[in-house]
Design an enzyme around this catalytic site. Structure first.
Site, PDB file in Angstrom:
ATOM      1  N   GLY A  71       0.812  -1.215   0.000  1.00  0.00           N
ATOM      2  CA  GLY A  71       0.000   0.000   0.000  1.00  0.00           C
ATOM      3  C   GLY A  71       0.846   1.266   0.000  1.00  0.00           C
ATOM      4  O   GLY A  71       0.545   2.224  -0.723  1.00  0.00           O
ATOM      5  N   THR A  72       1.890   1.287   0.794  1.00  0.00           N
ATOM      6  CA  THR A  72       2.727   2.484   0.889  1.00  0.00           C
ATOM      7  C   THR A  72       3.358   2.813  -0.452  1.00  0.00           C
ATOM      8  O   THR A  72       3.324   3.969  -0.900  1.00  0.00           O
ATOM      9  CB  THR A  72       3.826   2.270   1.952  1.00  0.00           C
ATOM     10  OG1 THR A  72       3.197   2.031   3.210  1.00  0.00           O
ATOM     11  CG2 THR A  72       4.739   3.482   2.053  1.00  0.00           C
ATOM     12  N   ASN A 156      -8.305   4.352   8.115  1.00  0.00           N
ATOM     13  CA  ASN A 156      -7.802   3.276   8.967  1.00  0.00           C
ATOM     14  C   ASN A 156      -8.037   3.523  10.456  1.00  0.00           C
ATOM     15  O   ASN A 156      -8.252   2.581  11.211  1.00  0.00           O
ATOM     16  CB  ASN A 156      -6.314   3.056   8.695  1.00  0.00           C
ATOM     17  CG  ASN A 156      -5.528   4.345   8.622  1.00  0.00           C
ATOM     18  OD1 ASN A 156      -5.873   5.257   7.850  1.00  0.00           O
ATOM     19  ND2 ASN A 156      -4.486   4.458   9.404  1.00  0.00           N
ATOM     20  N   GLN A 184      -7.628   0.138   3.118  1.00  0.00           N
ATOM     21  CA  GLN A 184      -8.547  -0.407   4.131  1.00  0.00           C
ATOM     22  C   GLN A 184      -9.808  -0.990   3.509  1.00  0.00           C
ATOM     23  O   GLN A 184     -10.516  -1.769   4.134  1.00  0.00           O
ATOM     24  CB  GLN A 184      -8.962   0.676   5.139  1.00  0.00           C
ATOM     25  CG  GLN A 184      -7.928   0.992   6.199  1.00  0.00           C
ATOM     26  CD  GLN A 184      -7.593  -0.186   7.111  1.00  0.00           C
ATOM     27  OE1 GLN A 184      -8.431  -1.030   7.425  1.00  0.00           O
ATOM     28  NE2 GLN A 184      -6.346  -0.251   7.520  1.00  0.00           N
ATOM     29  N   HIS A 206      -1.859  -7.483   2.449  1.00  0.00           N
ATOM     30  CA  HIS A 206      -1.894  -7.999   3.828  1.00  0.00           C
ATOM     31  C   HIS A 206      -3.075  -7.474   4.644  1.00  0.00           C
ATOM     32  O   HIS A 206      -3.311  -7.910   5.758  1.00  0.00           O
ATOM     33  CB  HIS A 206      -0.560  -7.755   4.547  1.00  0.00           C
ATOM     34  CG  HIS A 206      -0.320  -6.345   5.002  1.00  0.00           C
ATOM     35  ND1 HIS A 206      -0.629  -5.930   6.271  1.00  0.00           N
ATOM     36  CD2 HIS A 206       0.215  -5.280   4.370  1.00  0.00           C
ATOM     37  CE1 HIS A 206      -0.276  -4.649   6.406  1.00  0.00           C
ATOM     38  NE2 HIS A 206       0.233  -4.238   5.257  1.00  0.00           N
ATOM     39  N   CYS A 330       1.830   4.505  13.707  1.00  0.00           N
ATOM     40  CA  CYS A 330       2.843   5.549  13.759  1.00  0.00           C
ATOM     41  C   CYS A 330       2.683   6.396  15.017  1.00  0.00           C
ATOM     42  O   CYS A 330       3.645   6.900  15.570  1.00  0.00           O
ATOM     43  CB  CYS A 330       2.717   6.447  12.530  1.00  0.00           C
ATOM     44  SG  CYS A 330       2.009   5.618  11.116  1.00  0.00           S
TER      45      CYS A 330
HETATM   46  C1  LIG Z   1      -2.017  -0.200   5.883  1.00  0.00           C
HETATM   47  C2  LIG Z   1      -2.326   1.025   5.113  1.00  0.00           C
HETATM   48  C3  LIG Z   1      -1.393   1.581   4.220  1.00  0.00           C
HETATM   49  C4  LIG Z   1      -0.004   1.015   4.052  1.00  0.00           C
HETATM   50  O1  LIG Z   1      -0.025  -0.220   3.403  1.00  0.00           O
HETATM   51  P1  LIG Z   1       1.237  -1.221   3.507  1.00  0.00           P
HETATM   52  O2  LIG Z   1       0.865  -2.338   2.586  1.00  0.00           O
HETATM   53  O3  LIG Z   1       1.311  -1.634   4.935  1.00  0.00           O
HETATM   54  O4  LIG Z   1       2.425  -0.469   3.046  1.00  0.00           O
HETATM   55  C5  LIG Z   1      -1.767   2.687   3.485  1.00  0.00           C
HETATM   56  N1  LIG Z   1      -2.987   3.238   3.627  1.00  0.00           N
HETATM   57  C6  LIG Z   1      -3.906   2.745   4.474  1.00  0.00           C
HETATM   58  C7  LIG Z   1      -5.242   3.378   4.570  1.00  0.00           C
HETATM   59  C8  LIG Z   1      -3.606   1.634   5.248  1.00  0.00           C
HETATM   60  O5  LIG Z   1      -4.510   1.157   6.094  1.00  0.00           O
END
Ligand SMILES: *Cc1c(COP(=O)(O)O)cnc(C)c1O
Length: 384
Positions: A71-72, A156, A184, A206, A330
């Site tokens: 996601g990042t 989230n 999410q 994940h 965080c």
């Molecule tokens: C978990 C999350 C991310 C980051 O995703 P990763 O796969 O952990 O890098 C980005 N945006 C939202 C809304 C998330 O919940």
């Protein structure tokens, strides 16, 4: 001791069927999908089959799916890639994002402002965490100086679901690129990119019972985009690097299963969630629901507990075998209040007592009952 995992918004366990797909492919499909030979072709067939499956689930074309590390990376690639390309093409240099974005978007647009000279406008949210369409329309103006709009599908920390299709429609009418962080929402809300009217959409496996370290970016054909990872020309030149085929196949399996079960699972989780919310508000005084009451993820219950520090509650819950969160990985441990809780108008005092329970496939009514048994006592102890 009873173990109750209620932190599915942070991550989910890999489900058995997905693990089997991943293990089989790790063992058997080792070729580089870019290679000419038989082993390479085998990997490439699996890669493209996974891409077709995922594109189908998003109502997209296979060529519009870019595989990433999660996601990042998808958020980073969308924000940087689209904004830089559009500014180069048109001179547009304003970024419009909601004040409650995940840090993967928020810190990226701040960097674009501080290092690359973009202008940044944060869209405010109301007490439920909802972005207003009037605000979006006003901020867009005629859209000509806007490089990118990015509003997350579901938050989230507080579970609020944003009006993505309506924002998408506004952006489309002005030809402004629109990205949504749907990390999410994956496996929980409809992901039809045509209905949502988005140009880019981020997912991370994940969060829907797939493996960590893999995700995708949907990028509409024709959307402005500069690749952020250059080199070998993979992913049609939009994201270089040898694809992790077993993880990608596992992600496709995970989303396929999640989509099959989505409606039933949503009903079931909503019932459990409403039970938890109702009973918690009843049994502990000084507790407030955060986020929207109706427009929220079916598995998501988030609160602030007046006069109780989140960390103390989380440690006590953990000792009782319950995994919960304050809402943002965080922010936990740090003393800075969450930017999301600040944006919905909560005082730092209240925000310090944030508590999030996010339910999942294995969650039962007995799990919720257990939380309801131990939490009132924990709150009393942490308050004193
Ligand atoms: C978990 C999350 C991310 C980051 O995703 P990763 O796969 O952990 O890098 C980005 N945006 C939202 C809304 C998330 O919940």
């Amino acid at each position: 001791m009873q173990q109750v995992y209620l932190d599915h918004a942070a991550t989910t366990p890999v489900r058995r069927e997905v693990l089997e797909v991943m293990q089989r492919h790790f063992a058997e499909v080792y070729g580089n999908p870019s290679s000419i030979h038989r082993a390479g072709r085998q990997a490439s067939v699996l890669l493209e089959r996974s891409r077709e499956t995922l594109a189908g689930l998003l109502n997209a074309r296979p060529g519009e799916i870019i595989f990433t590390s999660g996601g990042t990376e998808s958020d980073n690639a969308a924000v940087r890639g689209i904004a830089l390309a559009r500014r180069a093409m048109t001179g547009a240099d304003r970024l419009l994002v909601s004040a409650i974005e995940h840090k993967a978007v928020l810190e990226t647009v701040e960097e674009m402002r501080d290092r690359f000279g973009f202008k940044l406008d944060l869209l405010p949210v109301d007490r439920e965490g909802l972005v207003s369409l009037d605000d979006v329309a006003r901020a867009l103006g005629d859209g000509r100086d806007v490089a990118l709009v990015s509003v997350m599908y579901a938050n989230n920390e507080i579970g609020t679901i944003e009006p993505i299709a309506e924002i998408g429609s506004l952006c489309r009418s002005l030809n402004v690129p629109f990205h949504t962080d749907a990390v999410q929402a994956g496996g929980k809300l409809p992901l039809d990119v045509e209905a949502l009217q988005v140009d880019a959409l981020s997912l991370g496996a994940h969060k829907f019972y797939g493996p960590k370290g893999v995700g995708l970016l949907y990028l509409r054909s024709g959307a402005p985009f500069w690749p952020q990872m250059t080199g070998g020309g993979q992913e049609r030149g939009r994201r270089a690097g040898t694809e992790n085929v077993p993880l990608i196949a596992a992600m496709a399996k995970a989303l396929e299963l999640a989509e099959q079960e989505r409606n039933d699972e949503e009903q079931r989780l909503r019932t459990l969630r409403d039970y938890l919310i109702g009973a918690l508000l009843e049994s502990v005084d000084g507790v407030q629901l955060t986020g929207a009451r109706e427009k929220r993820l079916a598995n998501h219950a988030s609160f602030v507990v007046e006069g109780a520090e989140a960390e103390g509650m989380l440690i006590a819950l953990d000792l009782a075998g319950i995994a919960a969160s304050s809402g943002s990985a965080c922010a936990s441990g740090a003393n800075r209040p969450s930017h999301v809780l600040e944006a919905i108008g909560l005082s730092p005092h209240l925000a310090a007592g944030a508590l999030r329970f996010s339910l999942g496939r294995d969650t039962t009514a007995a799990d919720i009952d257990y939380v309801l048994t131990v939490l009132p006592e924990i709150v009393k102890r942490v308050r004193s």
